[in-house]
Design a protein around this motif. Sequence first.
Motif, PDB file in Angstrom:
ATOM      1  N   LEU A 131       0.835  -1.206   0.000  1.00  0.00           N
ATOM      2  CA  LEU A 131       0.000   0.000   0.000  1.00  0.00           C
ATOM      3  C   LEU A 131       0.870   1.257   0.000  1.00  0.00           C
ATOM      4  CD1 LEU A 131      -2.847  -1.051   2.501  1.00  0.00           C
ATOM      5  CD2 LEU A 131      -2.926  -1.034   0.000  1.00  0.00           C
ATOM      6  N   LYS A 132       1.955   1.206   0.766  1.00  0.00           N
ATOM      7  CA  LYS A 132       2.860   2.359   0.823  1.00  0.00           C
ATOM      8  C   LYS A 132       3.463   2.614  -0.554  1.00  0.00           C
ATOM      9  CE  LYS A 132       4.533   5.005   4.156  1.00  0.00           C
ATOM     10  NZ  LYS A 132       3.610   5.779   4.992  1.00  0.00           N
ATOM     11  N   LYS A 133       3.892   1.536  -1.211  1.00  0.00           N
ATOM     12  CA  LYS A 133       4.508   1.691  -2.535  1.00  0.00           C
ATOM     13  C   LYS A 133       3.504   2.204  -3.565  1.00  0.00           C
ATOM     14  CE  LYS A 133       7.564  -1.586  -3.933  1.00  0.00           C
ATOM     15  NZ  LYS A 133       8.046  -2.995  -3.992  1.00  0.00           N
ATOM     16  N   GLU A 134       2.238   1.799  -3.398  1.00  0.00           N
ATOM     17  CA  GLU A 134       1.190   2.279  -4.316  1.00  0.00           C
ATOM     18  C   GLU A 134       0.829   3.733  -4.042  1.00  0.00           C
ATOM     19  OE1 GLU A 134      -2.268  -0.177  -3.774  1.00  0.00           O
ATOM     20  OE2 GLU A 134      -1.394  -1.886  -4.823  1.00  0.00           O
ATOM     21  N   GLY A 135       1.312   4.264  -2.917  1.00  0.00           N
ATOM     22  CA  GLY A 135       0.965   5.632  -2.548  1.00  0.00           C
ATOM     23  C   GLY A 135      -0.406   5.740  -1.903  1.00  0.00           C
ATOM     24  N   PHE A 136      -0.921   4.623  -1.408  1.00  0.00           N
ATOM     25  CA  PHE A 136      -2.248   4.635  -0.778  1.00  0.00           C
ATOM     26  C   PHE A 136      -2.235   5.485   0.491  1.00  0.00           C
ATOM     27  CE2 PHE A 136      -5.178   2.708   2.373  1.00  0.00           C
ATOM     28  CZ  PHE A 136      -6.377   2.958   1.725  1.00  0.00           C
ATOM     29  N   MET A 137      -3.202   6.398   0.593  1.00  0.00           N
ATOM     30  CA  MET A 137      -3.316   7.233   1.793  1.00  0.00           C
ATOM     31  C   MET A 137      -4.619   6.901   2.511  1.00  0.00           C
ATOM     32  SD  MET A 137      -2.379   9.447   3.975  1.00  0.00           S
ATOM     33  CE  MET A 137      -0.892  10.233   3.328  1.00  0.00           C
ATOM     34  N   PRO A 138      -4.532   6.213   3.648  1.00  0.00           N
ATOM     35  CA  PRO A 138      -5.758   5.876   4.380  1.00  0.00           C
ATOM     36  C   PRO A 138      -6.383   7.125   5.004  1.00  0.00           C
ATOM     37  CG  PRO A 138      -3.819   5.145   5.605  1.00  0.00           C
ATOM     38  CD  PRO A 138      -3.318   5.717   4.314  1.00  0.00           C
ATOM     39  N   ASN A 139      -7.692   7.057   5.246  1.00  0.00           N
ATOM     40  CA  ASN A 139      -8.374   8.227   5.812  1.00  0.00           C
ATOM     41  C   ASN A 139      -8.324   8.254   7.340  1.00  0.00           C
ATOM     42  OD1 ASN A 139     -10.249   6.326   6.595  1.00  0.00           O
ATOM     43  ND2 ASN A 139     -11.740   6.854   5.002  1.00  0.00           N
TER      44      ASN A 139
END
Length: 450
Positions: free
Chosen positions: A135-143
């Motif tokens: 997720l970090k590598k995908e740039g995912f930003m959780p809310n």
Amino acid sequence: MPTLAVGVKDSPHALKSLEIYKTLIGMPTVAGRGKVPEMAAYLAREFREVGFKDEDINIIPMGETVGMIVRYKGDGTAAKKPILLLGHMDVVEALDKDWDRPPFELTQDDKYFYGRGTIDNKLGITMLSSTFIRLKKEGFMPNRDMFLAFTGDEETGMLTTKMLANERPELANAEYALNSDAGGGDLDANGKAIAYLVQAAEKTYVSFELTLRNKGGHSSRPRPDNAIYELSTALLNIRDYHFPVMWSDMTREFFKVSGTQLGGELGEAMTAFAADPTNKKASDRLETESSYVGTTRTTCVTTMLKAGHAENALPQSATATVNCRIFPGISVDDVKQTLAKVVKNAAIEIVTLDSPVESPISELRDDVMAAVKKAVHARYPKVEIIAYMESGGTDGMHFRKAGIPTWALPSVFMNPDEMFAHGLNERLPIKTFYDGLDHWSIILKDLTGK
Ligand SMILES: [Zn+2]
């Protein structure tokens, strides 16, 4: 045997997951061997490499082991409290000489991965860690914030569990926790999915020692007062006692779904109990089933006996061990007092062994269940998802006790007959490893995505 889609093993996420899995299995993180800190340090390097900041990776030493916390910082737009993700880094001992393969090396044949922890719980640690990395590598930003909370002695003292559940302000604030240990999907011998189980509660595990003392004497001069006879009578009273029927929304739902699925006369009893738990005919029927009695009430059973000191002497003492699995909401002291009444012998001393952990049921939440459903049905469409109560023993109970509702919902799907967690030649079907690669990212994106 269904096969894997072409290319599944070659994605960067699959390769990274396998690399982590292999490295973790190679570390004998057994109590007494002091290897958990090494494992945590390795994982910390992996997290740092993809951009987790030092301040968000916390390794907390505790004796020879450690607990580990990794924060995936969200942007806060959900204005919701954090979600915890649980797993344990330690494993049960495994001896080279007893295993067919080296236990602390990931090996495989065409169907299985082998090694200590391939299921319990290095699969969970691997999948949660590789999902954070992905997720970090995908740039995912959780809310909202997500925290990995990895314990280091779940199989033994659970001191790191207690520390993480009770002494860390950043975790104490959590809305709920999702555990990678316990629960999971059941497959039949042909690989068909039967059900997916979410662990939502644990009964309180406690043993009592019941002791009766007597002045004893010569066996050629018997008397009516006799420690063994009197204790035996007390134990038969316990056998004949029925603890009151209990239920919660979660257990009623369990019987509703299981009853419909099982069908037949037993299935009908389950459905009737779900509709009306005061239906005595239904609860009496369920009480006769060793697999289900525990979900309807507290149970106590005698498991050990120790008495007398010589074959030609009247016994000076008799001691029995009575093991109980207590329905959440009932205290250990309540059960102790009940036993004291039931034995009908005021001379019997009752001692509580160890320090039992009482934890509440985590009633189901729609958002969490919807997320699990999405992940599970992506692999096995339509399979029934059933929450259940376990008979005690995972990290979850300490978090529930600390007021953080916890559900165990791992990526694993396998035939229960192939389950050798804690035992010899622990193994995981290779298919379930690869099929489960998206499990946690589907759940976490559903719960924290925009
Ligand atoms: Zn475990």
